[in-house]
Design a protein around this motif. Sequence first.
Motif, PDB file in Angstrom:
ATOM      1  N   VAL A  40       0.853  -1.188   0.000  1.00  0.00           N
ATOM      2  CA  VAL A  40       0.000   0.000   0.000  1.00  0.00           C
ATOM      3  C   VAL A  40       0.886   1.235   0.000  1.00  0.00           C
ATOM      4  O   VAL A  40       1.720   1.405   0.899  1.00  0.00           O
ATOM      5  CB  VAL A  40      -0.923   0.026   1.238  1.00  0.00           C
ATOM      6  N   LEU A  41       0.735   2.082  -1.011  1.00  0.00           N
ATOM      7  CA  LEU A  41       1.484   3.337  -1.051  1.00  0.00           C
ATOM      8  C   LEU A  41       0.938   4.271   0.024  1.00  0.00           C
ATOM      9  O   LEU A  41      -0.256   4.604   0.023  1.00  0.00           O
ATOM     10  CB  LEU A  41       1.351   3.993  -2.419  1.00  0.00           C
ATOM     11  N   VAL A  42       1.802   4.687   0.956  1.00  0.00           N
ATOM     12  CA  VAL A  42       1.416   5.611   2.020  1.00  0.00           C
ATOM     13  C   VAL A  42       2.106   6.945   1.742  1.00  0.00           C
ATOM     14  O   VAL A  42       3.326   7.056   1.869  1.00  0.00           O
ATOM     15  CB  VAL A  42       1.800   5.076   3.409  1.00  0.00           C
ATOM     16  N   VAL A  43       1.321   7.922   1.347  1.00  0.00           N
ATOM     17  CA  VAL A  43       1.842   9.214   0.904  1.00  0.00           C
ATOM     18  C   VAL A  43       1.778  10.213   2.047  1.00  0.00           C
ATOM     19  O   VAL A  43       0.714  10.461   2.620  1.00  0.00           O
ATOM     20  CB  VAL A  43       1.036   9.746  -0.293  1.00  0.00           C
ATOM     21  N   ASP A  44       2.922  10.798   2.359  1.00  0.00           N
ATOM     22  CA  ASP A  44       3.008  11.840   3.383  1.00  0.00           C
ATOM     23  C   ASP A  44       3.154  13.189   2.684  1.00  0.00           C
ATOM     24  O   ASP A  44       4.214  13.514   2.161  1.00  0.00           O
ATOM     25  CB  ASP A  44       4.214  11.553   4.283  1.00  0.00           C
ATOM     26  N   ASN A  45       2.065  13.955   2.673  1.00  0.00           N
ATOM     27  CA  ASN A  45       2.143  15.321   2.169  1.00  0.00           C
ATOM     28  C   ASN A  45       1.873  16.319   3.283  1.00  0.00           C
ATOM     29  O   ASN A  45       1.367  17.419   3.042  1.00  0.00           O
ATOM     30  CB  ASN A  45       1.174  15.547   1.003  1.00  0.00           C
ATOM     31  N   GLY A  46       2.203  15.898   4.503  1.00  0.00           N
ATOM     32  CA  GLY A  46       2.104  16.802   5.642  1.00  0.00           C
ATOM     33  C   GLY A  46       0.697  17.233   5.987  1.00  0.00           C
ATOM     34  O   GLY A  46       0.506  18.199   6.725  1.00  0.00           O
ATOM     35  N   GLY A  47      -0.311  16.532   5.468  1.00  0.00           N
ATOM     36  CA  GLY A  47      -1.683  16.933   5.731  1.00  0.00           C
ATOM     37  C   GLY A  47      -2.080  18.233   5.068  1.00  0.00           C
ATOM     38  O   GLY A  47      -3.065  18.865   5.464  1.00  0.00           O
ATOM     39  N   ARG A  48      -1.361  18.631   4.019  1.00  0.00           N
ATOM     40  CA  ARG A  48      -1.630  19.913   3.357  1.00  0.00           C
ATOM     41  C   ARG A  48      -3.001  19.907   2.701  1.00  0.00           C
ATOM     42  O   ARG A  48      -3.419  18.930   2.091  1.00  0.00           O
ATOM     43  CB  ARG A  48      -0.562  20.198   2.296  1.00  0.00           C
ATOM     44  N   LEU A  49      -3.671  21.066   2.790  1.00  0.00           N
ATOM     45  CA  LEU A  49      -5.003  21.226   2.203  1.00  0.00           C
ATOM     46  C   LEU A  49      -5.011  22.240   1.064  1.00  0.00           C
ATOM     47  O   LEU A  49      -6.091  22.648   0.605  1.00  0.00           O
ATOM     48  CB  LEU A  49      -5.996  21.665   3.287  1.00  0.00           C
ATOM     49  N   GLY A  78       0.724  -3.495  -9.234  1.00  0.00           N
ATOM     50  CA  GLY A  78       0.250  -4.556  -8.353  1.00  0.00           C
ATOM     51  C   GLY A  78       0.001  -4.140  -6.924  1.00  0.00           C
ATOM     52  O   GLY A  78      -0.176  -4.999  -6.054  1.00  0.00           O
ATOM     53  N   LEU A  79      -0.037  -2.823  -6.675  1.00  0.00           N
ATOM     54  CA  LEU A  79      -0.264  -2.377  -5.307  1.00  0.00           C
ATOM     55  C   LEU A  79      -1.715  -2.596  -4.894  1.00  0.00           C
ATOM     56  O   LEU A  79      -2.623  -2.631  -5.728  1.00  0.00           O
ATOM     57  CB  LEU A  79       0.124  -0.912  -5.137  1.00  0.00           C
ATOM     58  N   GLU A  80      -1.914  -2.711  -3.592  1.00  0.00           N
ATOM     59  CA  GLU A  80      -3.240  -2.960  -3.026  1.00  0.00           C
ATOM     60  C   GLU A  80      -4.074  -1.688  -2.959  1.00  0.00           C
ATOM     61  O   GLU A  80      -5.302  -1.737  -3.019  1.00  0.00           O
ATOM     62  CB  GLU A  80      -3.071  -3.547  -1.620  1.00  0.00           C
ATOM     63  N   GLY A  81      -3.417  -0.528  -2.816  1.00  0.00           N
ATOM     64  CA  GLY A  81      -4.144   0.718  -2.702  1.00  0.00           C
ATOM     65  C   GLY A  81      -3.211   1.859  -2.338  1.00  0.00           C
ATOM     66  O   GLY A  81      -1.988   1.702  -2.306  1.00  0.00           O
ATOM     67  N   VAL A  82      -3.814   3.029  -2.060  1.00  0.00           N
ATOM     68  CA  VAL A  82      -3.062   4.244  -1.755  1.00  0.00           C
ATOM     69  C   VAL A  82      -3.718   4.934  -0.562  1.00  0.00           C
ATOM     70  O   VAL A  82      -4.950   5.069  -0.511  1.00  0.00           O
ATOM     71  CB  VAL A  82      -3.044   5.215  -2.960  1.00  0.00           C
ATOM     72  N   VAL A  83      -2.900   5.361   0.402  1.00  0.00           N
ATOM     73  CA  VAL A  83      -3.357   6.156   1.542  1.00  0.00           C
ATOM     74  C   VAL A  83      -2.604   7.487   1.491  1.00  0.00           C
ATOM     75  O   VAL A  83      -1.376   7.495   1.410  1.00  0.00           O
ATOM     76  CB  VAL A  83      -3.086   5.428   2.869  1.00  0.00           C
ATOM     77  N   ILE A  84      -3.338   8.595   1.538  1.00  0.00           N
ATOM     78  CA  ILE A  84      -2.742   9.913   1.342  1.00  0.00           C
ATOM     79  C   ILE A  84      -2.980  10.795   2.559  1.00  0.00           C
ATOM     80  O   ILE A  84      -4.138  11.116   2.882  1.00  0.00           O
ATOM     81  CB  ILE A  84      -3.340  10.617   0.096  1.00  0.00           C
ATOM     82  N   TRP A  85      -1.894  11.200   3.221  1.00  0.00           N
ATOM     83  CA  TRP A  85      -2.002  12.214   4.274  1.00  0.00           C
ATOM     84  C   TRP A  85      -1.896  13.570   3.567  1.00  0.00           C
ATOM     85  O   TRP A  85      -0.886  14.241   3.558  1.00  0.00           O
ATOM     86  CB  TRP A  85      -0.908  12.021   5.318  1.00  0.00           C
TER      87      TRP A  85
END
Length: 235
Positions: free
Chosen positions: A73-82, A99-106
Amino acid sequence: MDHQELRRRFATLTTAHLADACIRAQMPVRCAPALLRAVMPGSRLAGRASPARHVGSVDIFLEAFEGAAPGDVLVVDNGGRLDEACVGDLVVLEAQTAGLEGVVIWGLHRDTADIQAIGLPVFSMGAISTGPQRLDVRPQDALASATVGNWAVGREDLVLGVDDRVLFVPATRAGDVCTRAVTIRATERRQAERIRAGVSLRSQVRFDAYLAQRRQTPSLSFRDHLRAVGGAIEE
């Protein structure tokens, strides 16, 4: 626990079950903040974290895919920017192809309709039209760990996501947590069935006995009482 076994065991659980299991296992409950939710309701993902700290360019994600394994799972850290979206449809499509299972974006995403059409589970804080208009210095450990809310997430962690949001669990503890979660789920299902059959939850957990004991011992918590009688509604 391999990826297929993880998916099989998580398929009948929720992140709420797992969070309660973490409490019973005396582990930190590492929930992503409530604002982070599925782009497509009903999405479910379970896999090892592949972290990436975004600094303004998609190349960090492409490099993460180079080192990722199927089911990650790609875990993206963008600092919680809005103020910017850091992931769009092309990155999600590339993740699916890799082939990744999904993406989680902060942080935020864009191209919502296209992402929903792709069908890969994506969890994000929301959407905005604009992409990044910056290019910051990339940290040396940009692919080693990501921050999501208050939690650091690394490749030794599993990412579990469903409608009750996202939870991070150390891979080495996954088997124990899943086993405890199954027990909690079974207890809650029995309790729900008995309520529907006319047996109140108060009687099931002997709430009258708890009130009587608390009058004698004011420090007695309801959680302690539940543990003594085998209830599971708080953990």
